[in-house]
Structures are given as C-alpha cells and as structure tokens.
Design a protein around this motif. Sequence first.
Motif, PDB file in Angstrom:
ATOM      1  N   LYS A 164       1.839   3.121  -8.244  1.00 55.97           N
ATOM      2  CA  LYS A 164       1.151   3.669  -7.074  1.00 55.97           C
ATOM      3  C   LYS A 164       1.491   2.860  -5.837  1.00 55.97           C
ATOM      4  CE  LYS A 164      -2.799   6.043  -9.181  1.00 55.97           C
ATOM      5  NZ  LYS A 164      -4.287   6.148  -9.222  1.00 55.97           N
ATOM      6  N   ARG A 165       0.852   1.712  -5.669  1.00 56.45           N
ATOM      7  CA  ARG A 165       1.044   0.901  -4.476  1.00 56.45           C
ATOM      8  C   ARG A 165       1.310  -0.529  -4.914  1.00 56.45           C
ATOM      9  NH1 ARG A 165      -3.653   3.805  -4.512  1.00 56.45           N
ATOM     10  NH2 ARG A 165      -3.424   5.828  -3.445  1.00 56.45           N
ATOM     11  N   ASP A 166       2.295  -1.148  -4.289  1.00 48.41           N
ATOM     12  CA  ASP A 166       2.722  -2.477  -4.711  1.00 48.41           C
ATOM     13  C   ASP A 166       1.976  -3.551  -3.920  1.00 48.41           C
ATOM     14  OD1 ASP A 166       4.001  -4.619  -5.815  1.00 48.41           O
ATOM     15  OD2 ASP A 166       6.022  -4.031  -5.225  1.00 48.41           O
ATOM     16  N   HIS A 167       1.088  -4.261  -4.600  1.00 49.95           N
ATOM     17  CA  HIS A 167       0.382  -5.398  -4.023  1.00 49.95           C
ATOM     18  C   HIS A 167      -0.008  -6.319  -5.178  1.00 49.95           C
ATOM     19  CE1 HIS A 167      -3.242  -3.288  -5.378  1.00 49.95           C
ATOM     20  NE2 HIS A 167      -2.844  -2.232  -4.681  1.00 49.95           N
ATOM     21  N   PRO A 168      -0.389  -7.563  -4.900  1.00 49.70           N
ATOM     22  CA  PRO A 168      -0.681  -8.516  -5.980  1.00 49.70           C
ATOM     23  C   PRO A 168      -1.691  -8.017  -7.001  1.00 49.70           C
ATOM     24  CG  PRO A 168      -0.504  -9.683  -3.903  1.00 49.70           C
ATOM     25  CD  PRO A 168      -0.424  -8.220  -3.569  1.00 49.70           C
ATOM     26  N   VAL A 182      -6.811 -10.459  -3.319  1.00 48.39           N
ATOM     27  CA  VAL A 182      -7.192  -9.541  -2.244  1.00 48.39           C
ATOM     28  C   VAL A 182      -6.701 -10.078  -0.901  1.00 48.39           C
ATOM     29  CG1 VAL A 182      -9.139  -8.589  -0.940  1.00 48.39           C
ATOM     30  CG2 VAL A 182      -9.170  -8.526  -3.432  1.00 48.39           C
ATOM     31  N   LEU A 183      -6.886 -11.371  -0.680  1.00 46.23           N
ATOM     32  CA  LEU A 183      -6.436 -11.980   0.566  1.00 46.23           C
ATOM     33  C   LEU A 183      -4.923 -11.898   0.731  1.00 46.23           C
ATOM     34  CD1 LEU A 183      -8.703 -15.181   0.727  1.00 46.23           C
ATOM     35  CD2 LEU A 183      -8.839 -13.151   2.185  1.00 46.23           C
ATOM     36  N   ALA A 184      -4.202 -11.906  -0.386  1.00 43.63           N
ATOM     37  CA  ALA A 184      -2.735 -11.852  -0.341  1.00 43.63           C
ATOM     38  C   ALA A 184      -2.201 -10.427  -0.268  1.00 43.63           C
ATOM     39  CB  ALA A 184      -2.157 -12.561  -1.573  1.00 43.63           C
ATOM     40  N   SER A 185      -3.087  -9.431  -0.322  1.00 45.81           N
ATOM     41  CA  SER A 185      -2.675  -8.030  -0.332  1.00 45.81           C
ATOM     42  C   SER A 185      -2.853  -7.397   1.045  1.00 45.81           C
ATOM     43  CB  SER A 185      -3.501  -7.238  -1.363  1.00 45.81           C
ATOM     44  OG  SER A 185      -3.329  -7.749  -2.668  1.00 45.81           O
ATOM     45  N   ASP A 186      -2.055  -6.374   1.299  1.00 49.53           N
ATOM     46  CA  ASP A 186      -2.202  -5.600   2.526  1.00 49.53           C
ATOM     47  C   ASP A 186      -3.451  -4.729   2.400  1.00 49.53           C
ATOM     48  OD1 ASP A 186      -2.040  -3.948   4.709  1.00 49.53           O
ATOM     49  OD2 ASP A 186      -0.114  -3.047   4.179  1.00 49.53           O
ATOM     50  N   PRO A 187      -4.466  -4.925   3.231  1.00 53.20           N
ATOM     51  CA  PRO A 187      -5.699  -4.129   3.113  1.00 53.20           C
ATOM     52  C   PRO A 187      -5.454  -2.629   3.184  1.00 53.20           C
ATOM     53  CG  PRO A 187      -6.017  -5.966   4.629  1.00 53.20           C
ATOM     54  CD  PRO A 187      -4.548  -5.912   4.322  1.00 53.20           C
ATOM     55  N   ALA A 188      -4.409  -2.219   3.884  1.00 56.28           N
ATOM     56  CA  ALA A 188      -4.120  -0.790   4.025  1.00 56.28           C
ATOM     57  C   ALA A 188      -3.704  -0.156   2.706  1.00 56.28           C
ATOM     58  CB  ALA A 188      -3.024  -0.577   5.067  1.00 56.28           C
ATOM     59  N   ALA A 189      -3.303  -0.971   1.729  1.00 55.77           N
ATOM     60  CA  ALA A 189      -2.859  -0.438   0.439  1.00 55.77           C
ATOM     61  C   ALA A 189      -3.943  -0.482  -0.623  1.00 55.77           C
ATOM     62  CB  ALA A 189      -1.639  -1.214  -0.051  1.00 55.77           C
ATOM     63  N   LEU A 190      -5.086  -1.072  -0.308  1.00 54.71           N
ATOM     64  CA  LEU A 190      -6.130  -1.253  -1.310  1.00 54.71           C
ATOM     65  C   LEU A 190      -7.058  -0.041  -1.369  1.00 54.71           C
ATOM     66  CD1 LEU A 190      -7.064  -4.988  -0.655  1.00 54.71           C
ATOM     67  CD2 LEU A 190      -5.497  -4.055  -2.378  1.00 54.71           C
ATOM     68  N   PRO A 191      -7.424   0.412  -2.580  1.00 54.28           N
ATOM     69  CA  PRO A 191      -8.238   1.624  -2.719  1.00 54.28           C
ATOM     70  C   PRO A 191      -9.737   1.364  -2.715  1.00 54.28           C
ATOM     71  CG  PRO A 191      -7.495   0.948  -4.864  1.00 54.28           C
ATOM     72  CD  PRO A 191      -6.924  -0.058  -3.883  1.00 54.28           C
TER      73      PRO A 191
END
Length: 475
Positions: free
Chosen positions: A19-23, A446-455
């Motif tokens: 889906k979306r690539d983040h930590p 969460v801090l290391a992730s782009d907030p725009a990609a978080l559901p």
Amino acid sequence: MVRSDVVIFVSAGMISPKKRDHPLARRQLYLNYGALSLATVLQIGGHETVLVHGEHQAPAVVLEDLRAAGRFPSCYPLMLSIPSFYALPWAQRFCRLAKTADPECKIVVGGRWVVGPDMAWFRTMLPEADQLAPGLSEPYIQDLLTGSPILERTAVPTPSFTLNHTLVSGYLNYQPSIEASRGCGMGCLFCEERDIPVEKLGDPSTVARSMALVREQYGGGEIHPYFQSSMFLPTTRWAARLADEVRKSNMRVTWRTETRVDVMVPDTLAALAEAGLRVIDLGLETASPTQIMAMNKTPMPDRYLRKAEDLLEACRKYGVMAKVNVLLYAGETETTIRETEAWLDSNASSIAGVSVGPVIAYGPPKTADILIEDWARRGARPVEHDSAVRTGITKMHLSDEFDAATAEVASLELSRRYMDSDSYFALKSFSYYPRDYHRVDFDADVLASDPAALPFRLAACGEAPAPGPTKIQQA
C-alpha cells in the motif's frame, strides 16, 4: 559442493509494502501459514525443515543467511511460496540469485492465488521455476521432494494437525496461526474464493487442543493466534462448546479472526468472546445499497446493513474490537462513499478501526479481464491497460468522478475519520507487529514516517477529535 539435508521453504517477501511505504508498514509481519502447513507435513514425516520469510529484506540477504546457516545448497528442491502478486518481483530476484549460486538447484514454486490462475503466463514471469504447484499441496508435498507429480488446483480439506511454528526462522517474532476452515463460496465478484464452498469447522475440542499446543511452542508466553478462515462461520452451539473447552483447560489465550458482517449472530459472538475472541476483521466493504448489489454481496442491502449493525453492537457489548474493512468499488461516486461514511458514523462507537482501499484486479489477463470488463460497465477503467500482463496487478480509476488518485485520498480520509494512533497500534500490535514491538517503538516509527501516508489521525495538542471518533473496547 556440500549440500545439506534440510528442506528449505522460503516465503517471498516484497521489495516495498503493497500500500504505502513507510517505517510502520515495513514492521508488519505476515506468517505464511500455507507454507508452514507444508513444512509441518514434511517434519511429521521425518524431514528437517525450515521456513524463512523474505519480509522486506533484500533477496540476496535471505539467500546469504541460508548459506551462512549451512542450509543452502540442499540436496532437496528449494520450495518457494509466493503469497501475493506483490511478492512476485522479490521472487524473481531471489530465483535468479539461487540459480546463479547453485545452477543445479531445483526450484518448486507454489502460491495458489499467483501460480494457479494461468500457469502459462506465470512461466513467462518466473522462467527459473522448475516445477509449479498451482493449488493446495499437502497431498503432494512429499512427492515434490523426489519427483514431478501431476498437480491439480483442487480443494484440499483443512489439515488435522497443529502447525509447528518452531519451524519458522525467528518464529518468536510472529503471532501464530490456527487454520480453522477453508473456502467461502458467497459469490462476491472481487473475491478469489467466491466459488469455493466454505468448509465445516472442526470439533471445538480439537481447536482447543491446537491452542494449547501452540502456546507450548511459544514456551507458555503471551500469544494472540489468528484463526485463519476466509469466512469464520461457527454456529452458536459450536462457539459455546469452544468456550467450555477453553474454560476446562483454564487457557487464557486471546485471538483474532475474520468474517462477513451478515453471517454471525450476537449470541455466537458472545460465546466466542468467552472463548477468547478479542479482535474481529469484518468484511463490510460498503454501506451503499448501490455498491452492495454491484459487488454481488446480497440482493437485500437493508437486511445486510441491519445484520451488520447488530453484530457491531454485539462487539461493543462483549468487548471485541471490530476492525471494519471498506472497499471502494467500481462505479464509486461522492454519493456512494458518503452513504458508507454516514453509516459508519452512526456505528462509530462500536468500531475499533477501519481499513479502506480501492478495488484492484489481481491476476493475469485470463482472470483479471473478467473483472475489468464487469467494472467497465460500471464506469471504471484500468490505470494502465497492460498492467495485468506485466505484473498481475491492475489498479483502477473507479469512475469518471473517482480516479485512482481521488480514491487514494478518500481511502486515507475515511480511515483517519475512525482511527487514531491508539486504535491503530492496538489492532496492528495484536496480530501483525513483532511480538517484542512496543508502543515506544511504534511512536519512534510514527515520527520517522510521512504523516501524509499514515491511515490514522495524529491529533495535535488540544485539537478536537475528528467526526466519528473511534471507541476501543479493551481486551
């Protein structure tokens, strides 16, 4: 070349999350219980076996780890399981590396959703495969070690044995699985198992014994098994018997499963909660009457939604966290998605979280085109017309009003409307994050992730909650 006598099973990983690539997405672990079933069959038969998950590691790293452990190369074929089309690029790289390292390595490739639909197409995608296993392979796995049996894509009953999780490399990181039943047969157009009848559940005493055996495999530590079933469909009597078995054994194991929203009655859920059910994934998909019928879920949308409301209320009443799955479908419009949103709003106090995503056609043209043609009649069209033949994954513009980019934005907005970081962590950590992954680790990711990609919502200090707040039921 020195060869081990270990039968190696590899569950293909993914180059990047689907889906979306983040930590946070890269933390998730998915136990390949189908491959573990095969490894368990061979272990019971006297073979030394191991199951390695590729996860998000580079294929070269996985192969080197096998070599460093003295397992690769082996005198037996290398068993590669591809659990989804998203894992195919990883598998391609891994097979090329394995053949380069050991030109005599025979590679047997399974994964019924990927291999089975069109074997001729699949051979063009993975020419390094020496043998393809298109279906469930418990009846054939022994023969695959020494020969090339004729395999079929036929139904195979749920095995009677308990999965041996200790065969999984790093198994203590994974939450265990108990396979409850196979099949569904409810006819939803987008479902791979729409024509495979659901199997009757095994005896509750057998299920309880499996729970106890799995707990022993984990040294008595806290576990949250997933009762694997495309549609968990117990009767109230079956659920009550399972609760009795759990009480008699004094087990305190909480678990998770999935089902449709219209097939389980509140009394059954009450008994399952007594038996340890704490999280249930519910396939609502949509609350728009138009889309319910378009999906072929039921010809009676009002009845479907009433039963869904009753089940969600029972989840709230009996302390079961309900994670609701929503599917943005072909023909989606602003009107249909608002119908779903309004229904979710009215039931928000019973919902622990919502998972939302647009429909995708999986498979080569032989199978994907059937779905795509139906969706085209509803106003949808592929984002890329050749993606089925290139990748087996066809993303869709859902309608003139809802292109793929709009659907992605709507998916995130709808997820965040009902899910904050607390509820997201509660649901994911129960089943999918490593067992030693704690809230402090989550917060750092969460801090290391782009907030725009978080559901999920990241509310600022003093910010009022969004409409339709999530209410988590504590286990």
